[in-house]
Write a protein that holds these residues in place. Structure first.
Motif, PDB file in Angstrom:
ATOM      1  N   UNK A   1      24.173  38.488  47.668  1.00 53.75           N
ATOM      2  CA  UNK A   1      25.046  37.427  47.172  1.00 53.75           C
ATOM      3  C   UNK A   1      24.210  36.443  46.379  1.00 53.75           C
ATOM      4  N   UNK A   2      24.858  35.640  45.573  1.00 54.13           N
ATOM      5  CA  UNK A   2      24.158  34.586  44.845  1.00 54.13           C
ATOM      6  C   UNK A   2      23.620  33.579  45.851  1.00 54.13           C
ATOM      7  N   UNK A   3      22.387  33.122  45.664  1.00 58.37           N
ATOM      8  CA  UNK A   3      21.771  32.198  46.605  1.00 58.37           C
ATOM      9  C   UNK A   3      22.339  30.787  46.493  1.00 58.37           C
ATOM     10  N   UNK A   4      23.055  30.448  45.442  1.00 61.25           N
ATOM     11  CA  UNK A   4      23.556  29.081  45.306  1.00 61.25           C
ATOM     12  C   UNK A   4      24.713  28.761  46.253  1.00 61.25           C
ATOM     13  N   UNK A   5      25.760  29.506  46.422  1.00 62.63           N
ATOM     14  CA  UNK A   5      26.271  30.586  45.574  1.00 62.63           C
ATOM     15  C   UNK A   5      27.245  30.018  44.545  1.00 62.63           C
ATOM     16  N   UNK A   6      27.239  30.609  43.360  1.00 63.38           N
ATOM     17  CA  UNK A   6      28.111  30.114  42.295  1.00 63.38           C
ATOM     18  C   UNK A   6      29.483  30.762  42.342  1.00 63.38           C
ATOM     19  N   UNK A   7      29.644  31.857  43.105  1.00 62.07           N
ATOM     20  CA  UNK A   7      30.947  32.507  43.218  1.00 62.07           C
ATOM     21  C   UNK A   7      30.997  33.300  44.517  1.00 62.07           C
ATOM     22  N   UNK A   8      32.205  33.609  44.965  1.00 68.63           N
ATOM     23  CA  UNK A   8      32.420  34.250  46.260  1.00 68.63           C
ATOM     24  C   UNK A   8      32.574  35.766  46.100  1.00 68.63           C
TER      25      UNK A   8
END
Length: 239
Positions: free
Chosen positions: A80-87
């Protein structure tokens, strides 16, 4: 390996050098284990559902229908994105294999150069570090470590199926079978099982946990506590 995952790695190359091998060993290599297969034989012809804090996919690898599974804490097999910018999550099998192969080749080359084991570079090549296809941030494991855990479409679908199952059996003859749940995250399985048992006079709560089997005094008469190894209990049930 669990403790190693909490180590504050200095670089992403080291982070993925560790995590790629951990994921490979726990998610993609080997069999699920006899206990999972034996559990499936016991419930195969019954109306059952599995909620688990495990993230190694062993229940599904053992043959349990994925539509009867809820991996509450994530899955080693997903990025998954580490930020995450989207689900959204992403399958990682190919990326993990590529990282492990590259690290193995790097280790072999360093050994041939006579580099001491304590001095080996175990990090992945920088070009293999996974990045988010949307924002470009580094990817990370889809594990519930903090508030950045991504609950994707599949996670929510499983949560809904679990909620529907528990609602459909509310007030009916029911067994809440808890296997090996400790005190790390009791709010996910243990406490809800206690609550649902207390709300249903026809329910039974069974806890199998070597040295840690316990229950509430209010549901003691509805509880079966077994301080033993899970496989030892399965031996008795299969006789």
């Amino acid at each position: 390996m669990y403790s190693g995952g909490l180590y504050p790695f200095e670089t992403l190359e080291e982070f993925w050098g560790y995590w790629s091998r951990t994921i490979l060993v726990n998610r993609y290599e080997g069999e699920a284990g006899a206990a999972y297969e034996r559990l499936l034989k016991l419930v195969r012809d019954r109306d059952y559902f599995v909620i688990t804090t495990n993230v190694d996919h062993c229940f599904q690898r053992a043959g349990i229908d994925r539509k009867r599974l809820y991996y509450m804490q994530g899955d080693y097999g997903l990025f998954q994105c580490s930020r995450p910018c989207h689900q959204r999550t992403y399958d990682n099998e190919d990326a993990v294999h590529a990282m492990v192969v590259a690290v193995n080749e790097r280790i072999q080359a360093q050994r041939e150069q006579g580099i001491a084991p304590s001095e080996l570079d175990l990090g992945v090549p920088s070009e293999l570090i996974p990045h988010c296809p949307v924002c470009g941030a580094p990817m990370t494991t889809n594990l519930r470590i903090d508030g950045r855990f991504v609950e994707d479409v599949g996670w929510h679908a499983a949560a809904e199926r679990y909620a529907e199952f528990t609602q459909r059996h509310r007030g009916a003859r029911m067994l809440y079978l808890e296997l090996g749940v400790g005190g790390n995250t009791p709010g996910i399985i243990k406490y809800p099982f206690w609550r649902m048992t207390a709300e249903n006079p026809q329910a039974t709560y069974a806890c199998v946990n070597a040295g840690e089997a316990c229950t509430l005094s209010t549901i003691e008469r509805q509880s079966v506590l077994i301080n033993a190894d899970i496989n030892a209990v399965l031996d008795v049930l299969e006789r």
